[in-house]
Enzyme design. Sequence first.
Site, PDB file in Angstrom:
ATOM      1  N   GLY A   1      -7.925  -0.494  -7.120  1.00 30.10           N
ATOM      2  CA  GLY A   1      -9.078   0.387  -6.953  1.00 30.10           C
ATOM      3  C   GLY A   1      -9.367   1.321  -8.110  1.00 30.10           C
ATOM      4  O   GLY A   1      -9.111   1.012  -9.279  1.00 30.10           O
TER       5      GLY A   1
ATOM      6  N   LEU B 198      -3.725   2.185   5.870  1.00 30.13           N
ATOM      7  CA  LEU B 198      -4.403   1.085   5.178  1.00 30.13           C
ATOM      8  C   LEU B 198      -5.893   1.419   5.013  1.00 30.13           C
ATOM      9  O   LEU B 198      -6.389   2.374   5.590  1.00 30.13           O
ATOM     10  CB  LEU B 198      -4.222  -0.206   5.986  1.00 30.13           C
TER      11      LEU B 198
ATOM     12  N   LEU C 291     -25.257  12.954  -4.671  1.00 29.63           N
ATOM     13  CA  LEU C 291     -26.440  13.096  -3.811  1.00 29.63           C
ATOM     14  C   LEU C 291     -26.082  12.947  -2.336  1.00 29.63           C
ATOM     15  O   LEU C 291     -26.635  13.650  -1.486  1.00 29.63           O
ATOM     16  CB  LEU C 291     -27.519  12.094  -4.230  1.00 29.63           C
ATOM     17  N   GLU C 292     -25.126  12.056  -2.018  1.00 27.23           N
ATOM     18  CA  GLU C 292     -24.720  11.928  -0.608  1.00 27.23           C
ATOM     19  C   GLU C 292     -24.010  13.204  -0.146  1.00 27.23           C
ATOM     20  O   GLU C 292     -24.376  13.805   0.868  1.00 27.23           O
ATOM     21  CB  GLU C 292     -23.789  10.720  -0.418  1.00 27.23           C
TER      22      GLU C 292
ATOM     23  N   HIS D  24     -43.132  -6.103  15.761  1.00 22.89           N
ATOM     24  CA  HIS D  24     -43.958  -4.896  15.700  1.00 22.89           C
ATOM     25  C   HIS D  24     -43.642  -4.002  16.898  1.00 22.89           C
ATOM     26  O   HIS D  24     -43.526  -4.512  18.014  1.00 22.89           O
ATOM     27  CB  HIS D  24     -45.439  -5.269  15.735  1.00 22.89           C
TER      28      HIS D  24
ATOM     29  N   GLU E 225       0.862  -1.201   0.000  1.00 19.88           N
ATOM     30  CA  GLU E 225       0.000   0.000   0.000  1.00 19.88           C
ATOM     31  C   GLU E 225       0.882   1.229   0.000  1.00 19.88           C
ATOM     32  O   GLU E 225       1.790   1.370   0.817  1.00 19.88           O
ATOM     33  CB  GLU E 225      -0.936  -0.003   1.206  1.00 19.88           C
TER      34      GLU E 225
ATOM     35  N   GLY F  20     -23.220  15.669 -11.868  1.00 17.35           N
ATOM     36  CA  GLY F  20     -23.481  14.228 -11.742  1.00 17.35           C
ATOM     37  C   GLY F  20     -24.471  13.937 -10.623  1.00 17.35           C
ATOM     38  O   GLY F  20     -24.163  14.144  -9.455  1.00 17.35           O
TER      39      GLY F  20
ATOM     40  N   VAL G  49     -22.314  20.119 -18.327  1.00 21.48           N
ATOM     41  CA  VAL G  49     -21.405  21.240 -18.085  1.00 21.48           C
ATOM     42  C   VAL G  49     -20.324  21.179 -19.168  1.00 21.48           C
ATOM     43  O   VAL G  49     -19.705  20.136 -19.354  1.00 21.48           O
ATOM     44  CB  VAL G  49     -20.780  21.124 -16.682  1.00 21.48           C
TER      45      VAL G  49
END
Length: 463
Positions: free
Chosen positions: A141, A39, A183-184, A442, A34, A177, A234
């Site tokens: 990634g 990490l 959106l988050e 419930h 890495e 986008g 855009v």
Amino acid sequence: MSESFDVIVIGAGPGGYVCAIRAAQLGLKVACVEKRETLGGTCLNVGCIPSKALLQSSENFEETKHHFADHGILVDGVKLDLARMQARKGEVVGANVKGVEFLFKKNKVTWLKGAGKIVAPGKVEVAGQTYDTKNIVIATGSESMPLKGVEVDEKQIVTSTGALELEKVPGHIVVIGGGVIGLELGSVWRRLGAEVTVVEFLDRIVPTMDGEVSKQFERVLSKQGVKFKLKSKVTGAVKAADGVTLTVEPAAGGAAEEIKADVVLLAIGRRAYTESLGLEAAGVAVDERGRVKTDGHFATNVPGIYAIGDVIAGPMLAHKAEDEGVALAEMLVGQAGHVNYGVIPSVVYTWPEVASVGETEEELKARGQEYKSGKFPFTANGRARAMGSTDGFVKILADKKTDRVLGAHILGPDAGTLIAEIAVAMEFGASAEDVARTCHAHPSLNEAVKEAALAVDGRALHI
Ligand code: FAD
Ligand code: NAI
């Protein structure tokens, strides 16, 4: 002489670190390379975890400021301490990345610090040292997708990484986008006081989600104050000291308009990251989108070299990467590792949340599958009413003939947790009737899932 290993995993994100741990559990001698200081990869450092920390904090702020009074709780002078909020996010990230370091030590996985390069099949170079290994796993990634004419500086024009680090609440943030990141993180900054405009190329937000969910999701977010410019693109961004001027055009062509923003968040997708990995020299094939090509067993075209996670095809999700890591480690010792790509849940952690698993109505129609649909709104769920969170619904899709569950789509409180029930049901090949006949506590939000399953057969009880 350098140490040699059974497996060297390149990249310590959720794909790589989980693969390394599982391989070590199975008795292999494992190293994980890495290059980041810590990490955990994108997910723990600049993705899932910091974004969820800010989503939680900003949700608490919004609740205190705007919704506690509904419960008879009166709080005067609610103020934002953004520096503390950001520091807390850092602490959450720190605890998680340290946790992976602990797990490496516990499982005797060697962390090779630095950038890994494949110099030949069975040979990986890290920080000037070459290590021999029987197997190489590429788990490097992804990175944010660039857009021509919109130059990222991580200050005024940011990717998700910069959007997680802002030191002051922007007056106006324009998100390019209308997908998961937009959106988050758009929700985070709106809750903290920014005006948010989302520019989306297609005619709906979260375009891969079920159409009905995406339409209602847009309505709910609009009600919260997010502005949308759909079917728009855009085409340019000009920076000045006092902000950025964006040129926005209709996707189908036509007159352009200018929009001023204090901060622009570029979130139009992510692409596989393989920079300086030595793929070409090692002869590892990639597809037309730069993703490492693999067969059904995560093997590349070069014997002994495998790949998992965001760097290969499939949804770019942490749990998908993790499951691939486990399956590959098991295959390397001759076990029957397996990932069921038909049952990978996907969640947008806004409030309400959006969650889905299996096929959408659009996908079922496209492949000519006959299906039944059962829907139940949260307005009719007692627990949701008690919470004051009644936006949304649960929709379950089942095979018209066999009643087998084919997909579920939820917009609503804790949808991300609710979807797990359907994922388990689908793994066991359950019918909607099986879900409907299971006793649900419930009052719980899960009762909306049971009612949607009953509705598949036209016999919901509470609507
Ligand atoms: P990564 O996590 O990207 O890890 C790859 C690692 O490899 C990196 O640490 C990188 O430094 C390292 N590396 C690359 N090249 C080399 C090299 N040559 N040598 C050494 N190291 C190298 N997914 C979810 O499921 N849920 C979420 O809530 C969620 N939220 C997200 C929020 C944001 C803002 C972003 C950006 C992503 C989010 N994702 C989420 C997606 C998730 O982060 C990815 O799907 C996941 O991290 C992929 O894991 P991976 O192991 O394949 O790669
Ligand atoms: P995305 O693929 O979710 O959304 C990108 C959006 O941008 C799409 O709606 C697309 O139509 C639109 N778009 C593309 N080009 C455009 C353009 N030129 N102008 C305007 N709109 C344009 O990608 P996003 O949000 O960047 O996220 C990347 C990945 O990270 C996702 O694939 C997701 O899987 C992962 N992620 C997952 C999260 C989660 O599971 N909760 C959270 C955040 C990210």
